[in-house]
Design a protein around this motif. Structure first.
Motif, short mmCIF file in Angstrom:
data_model
loop_
_atom_site.label_atom_id
_atom_site.label_comp_id
_atom_site.label_asym_id
_atom_site.label_seq_id
_atom_site.Cartn_x
_atom_site.Cartn_y
_atom_site.Cartn_z
N PRO A 139 1.29 -14.88 13.35
CA PRO A 139 2.57 -14.17 13.28
C PRO A 139 3.38 -14.52 12.05
O PRO A 139 4.04 -13.64 11.46
CB PRO A 139 3.29 -14.62 14.56
CG PRO A 139 2.21 -15.04 15.48
CD PRO A 139 1.17 -15.65 14.61
N VAL A 140 3.33 -15.78 11.62
CA VAL A 140 4.07 -16.19 10.43
C VAL A 140 3.51 -15.50 9.18
O VAL A 140 4.25 -14.99 8.35
CB VAL A 140 4.01 -17.73 10.26
CG1 VAL A 140 4.58 -18.15 8.91
CG2 VAL A 140 4.78 -18.40 11.39
N LEU A 141 2.19 -15.48 9.06
CA LEU A 141 1.56 -14.85 7.90
C LEU A 141 1.78 -13.33 7.92
O LEU A 141 2.00 -12.72 6.87
CB LEU A 141 0.07 -15.18 7.88
CG LEU A 141 -0.28 -16.66 7.71
CD1 LEU A 141 -1.78 -16.87 7.77
CD2 LEU A 141 0.29 -17.20 6.40
N GLY A 142 1.71 -12.73 9.11
CA GLY A 142 1.99 -11.30 9.20
C GLY A 142 3.40 -10.97 8.80
O GLY A 142 3.66 -9.97 8.11
N PHE A 143 4.34 -11.80 9.24
CA PHE A 143 5.74 -11.60 8.85
C PHE A 143 5.91 -11.75 7.35
O PHE A 143 6.62 -10.95 6.72
CB PHE A 143 6.62 -12.62 9.57
CG PHE A 143 8.01 -12.71 9.01
CD1 PHE A 143 8.96 -11.77 9.33
CD2 PHE A 143 8.36 -13.75 8.16
CE1 PHE A 143 10.24 -11.84 8.80
CE2 PHE A 143 9.63 -13.83 7.63
CZ PHE A 143 10.58 -12.88 7.95
N SER A 145 7.09 -10.53 14.30
CA SER A 145 5.99 -10.14 13.41
C SER A 145 5.59 -8.68 13.63
O SER A 145 5.34 -7.94 12.66
CB SER A 145 4.78 -11.05 13.60
OG SER A 145 4.32 -10.99 14.93
N LEU A 146 5.56 -8.24 14.87
CA LEU A 146 5.20 -6.84 15.15
C LEU A 146 6.26 -5.89 14.59
O LEU A 146 5.92 -4.88 13.96
CB LEU A 146 5.05 -6.64 16.66
CG LEU A 146 4.73 -5.22 17.12
CD1 LEU A 146 3.41 -4.75 16.52
CD2 LEU A 146 4.70 -5.14 18.63
N ALA A 147 7.53 -6.21 14.82
CA ALA A 147 8.61 -5.35 14.32
C ALA A 147 8.59 -5.27 12.80
O ALA A 147 8.78 -4.19 12.22
CB ALA A 147 9.96 -5.88 14.81
N SER A 148 8.35 -6.39 12.15
CA SER A 148 8.34 -6.39 10.68
C SER A 148 7.14 -5.64 10.13
O SER A 148 7.24 -4.93 9.12
CB SER A 148 8.37 -7.83 10.15
OG SER A 148 7.25 -8.56 10.62
N LEU A 149 5.98 -5.75 10.79
CA LEU A 149 4.80 -5.01 10.33
C LEU A 149 4.99 -3.50 10.51
O LEU A 149 4.57 -2.70 9.66
CB LEU A 149 3.57 -5.49 11.09
CG LEU A 149 3.03 -6.87 10.67
CD1 LEU A 149 1.98 -7.36 11.67
CD2 LEU A 149 2.46 -6.82 9.26
N ILE A 150 5.62 -3.10 11.61
CA ILE A 150 5.91 -1.67 11.82
C ILE A 150 6.88 -1.18 10.75
O ILE A 150 6.69 -0.09 10.18
CB ILE A 150 6.50 -1.45 13.23
CG1 ILE A 150 5.42 -1.70 14.29
CG2 ILE A 150 7.05 -0.03 13.36
CD1 ILE A 150 5.94 -1.64 15.72
N ALA A 151 7.91 -1.97 10.46
CA ALA A 151 8.87 -1.58 9.43
C ALA A 151 8.20 -1.48 8.07
O ALA A 151 8.49 -0.56 7.28
CB ALA A 151 10.02 -2.59 9.38
N ALA A 152 7.29 -2.40 7.76
CA ALA A 152 6.57 -2.35 6.49
C ALA A 152 5.70 -1.09 6.40
O ALA A 152 5.65 -0.43 5.35
CB ALA A 152 5.71 -3.60 6.32
N ALA A 153 5.04 -0.76 7.50
CA ALA A 153 4.22 0.45 7.52
C ALA A 153 5.08 1.70 7.31
O ALA A 153 4.70 2.62 6.56
CB ALA A 153 3.47 0.54 8.85
N LEU A 154 6.24 1.75 7.95
CA LEU A 154 7.15 2.87 7.76
C LEU A 154 7.63 2.96 6.31
O LEU A 154 7.75 4.06 5.75
CB LEU A 154 8.34 2.75 8.70
CG LEU A 154 8.05 2.94 10.20
CD1 LEU A 154 9.30 2.65 11.01
CD2 LEU A 154 7.55 4.37 10.46
N SER A 155 7.90 1.81 5.70
CA SER A 155 8.34 1.80 4.30
C SER A 155 7.25 2.34 3.39
O SER A 155 7.53 3.12 2.45
CB SER A 155 8.70 0.37 3.88
OG SER A 155 9.84 -0.10 4.55
#
Length: 356
Positions: A10-14, A194-204
Motif C-alpha cells: 500500500p505504501v508503494l502504491g500510494f 492506497s486504493l483511493a489514490s490509485l483511482i485518483a491517479a487513473a482518473l488523472s
C-alpha cells in the motif's frame, strides 16, 4: 515477510499514485497558476505574498505529501520571488521547512505516517484526532520562526508584476483540481488510502489523455524511489528480526511526557544521522502506545531539518534550488534547522499531552 509485504505494497502504491497526480497537476499549470495568483493578489506586499505561500505550502504538504511541496511548489515560488525582486531564501526555507514540519496531519502527508497507520491498525480519523495538536503546534512554530528570521525580507516591498499567466487548458486544470479535492475528501472520511489514490491517479491519466495526450509523454514514475523504499523496508525488517527487536525488548519507555520527549528526540537525532524513513522503522518497536507512536512521528517528520540527507524531500528541494540559481549554504541550513528543531520537536510533543 508476508506481514512486511502487506505493509509495503500500500505504501508503494500510494507513492506511485501521488507522484502521478502531483506531476500531472504541475504539467497542466496548477502550481504555476497558484503562484501567479499569489503574486498578483499581493500587489507587491511581501507579507501578503508570504502568507499565501504558507497556506499553499501547508495544503500541498498535507494533502499531496511533502515531496510535492519540495519538488513542484518550490521552483514556481522561487521564480515568483525573483520576478518580484524579493530575497528567494524566505520562499525556499518556507517550502522545505513546511514540507517537513507540516507533514504530520494526515497519513498521506508522509510515508512514515502511512507506516504508522499500518502498524497501529487505526483509521484516518483516529490518526487525525491523535496527531492534530502536534501538527498545529509544529506549523505555528515554523511560521513564527520564519517570520523572525526573515523579518527584514518581510519588511521590503516587491515589484508589482501584473503579467497574467493563463493555463494552456483551463478545463483540464479544473478537472485535475477537482480530482485532488475529491481524493482529499475521500481520505478524510476514511477511504482506503492506497486504493483511493490509485483511482485518483487513473482518473488523472484518463482525463489528461482525453484533453491533451502530449502531457503524458515522459511522465516520470518513481521506480527508483519505490525500489529504494522497498529495499529499505526489507533491510530494516531483517535487522529487526535478527537484532533490533530483541535489543529493544530490554527497554520499555514510559507512556508519559518524559518517554515521549525521549522517543521524539531519538527520532529527530537518528533522522539527521541517517534518514527519517529508516529512523522510523528502526525505532518503531519502542512506540508501544498511541502517545509514543505520535511522538515518534513528531521526531522523524518535524525533526529532520539539520542535515540535507535527513529527508528525501530536502534533497529534492536542494536540487530545485540549484536549478533556480538560489544558493543555500549547508552551514546556514544546519544552524537555522537546529534552532527550529530544538523548538518544534519538544513543544509539538508536549502539545500531545496538554490537549489530551
Amino acid at each position: 515477510m508476508i506481514e512486511l509485504a502487506e505493509r509495503a505494497l500500500p505504501v508503494l502504491g500510494f507513492l506511485l499514485a501521488m507522484t502521478i497526480i502531483a506531476e500531472l497537476a504541475e504539467r497542466c499549470g496548477l502550481f504555476a497558476l497558484i503562484a501567479d495568483r499569489l503574486g498578483r493578489w499581493s500587489r507587491g506586499s511581501v507579507p501578503v505574498l508570504w502568507a499565501g505561500l504558507v497556506v499553499v505550502a501547508l495544503a500541498a504538504t498535507i494533502f499531496l505529501s511533502l515531496d510535492t511541496t519540495a519538488v513542484l511548489l518550490t521552483p514556481v515560488v522561487l521564480a515568483l520571488a525573483q520576478r518580484m525582486s524579493v530575497d528567494p531564501r524566505l520562499f525556499a526555507y518556507t517550502c522545505v521547512w513546511l514540507a517537513n514540519t507540516g507533514s504530520l496531519l494526515l497519513p498521506v502527508s508522509n510515508l512514515t505516517n502511512l507506516l504508522s497507520l499500518s502498524s497501529t491498525n487505526s483509521s484516518t480519523l483516529d490518526f487525525l484526532s491523535r496527531i492534530w495538536p502536534a501538527a498545529l503546534t509544529a506549523a505555528v512554530i515554523t511560521v513564527g520562526v520564519l517570520a523572525i528570521m526573515f523579518r527584514r525580507t518581510l519588511a521590503v516591498r516587491g515589484v508589482v508584476d501584473d503579467r497574467p499567466v493563463a493555463p494552456a487548458n483551463r478545463g483540464l486544470l479544473i478537472g485535475q483540481a477537482m480530482i485532488i479535492i475529491a481524493l482529499a475528501v475521500a481520505i478524510v472520511v476514511g477511504a482506503e488510502i492506497s486504493l483511493a489514490s490509485l483511482i485518483a491517479a487513473a482518473l488523472s491519466i484518463v482525463l489528461t489523455a482525453i484533453v491533451d495526450r502530449s502531457l503524458l509523454r515522459r511522465l516520470p514514475l518513481p521506480w527508483r524511489m519505490m525500489l529504494g523504499v522497498g529495499l529499505l523496508l526489507v533491510v530494516v525488517e531483517i535487522a529487526r528480526q535478527l537484532v533490533l527487536d530483541a535489543w529493544f525488548a530490554r527497554f520499555e519507555l514510559p507512556d508519559s511526557l518524559s518517554g515521549s520527549l525521549l522517543l521524539a528526540g531519538l527520532g529527530a537525532g537518528l533522522s539527521n544521522l541517517i534518514n527519517n524513513l529508516p529512523a522510523y522503522l528502526t525505532l518503531e518497536p519502542l512506540a508501544q502506545t498511541p502517545a509514543l507512536s505520535a511522538s515518534l512521528l513528531v521526531g522523524v517528520n518535524a525533526g529532520p531539518l539539520i542535515t540535507p540527507w535527513a529527508s528525501l524531500a530536502t534533497l529534492l528541494w536542494a536540487g530545485r534550488c540549484r536549478a533556480a540559481g538560489v544558493r543555500i549554504g549547508w552551514g546556514d541550513f544546519a544552524l537555522r534547522g537546529l534552532l527550529l528543531t530544538a523548538l518544534v520537536v519538544p513543544l509539538a510533543t508536549a502539545s500531545l499531552f496538554l490537549t489530551g
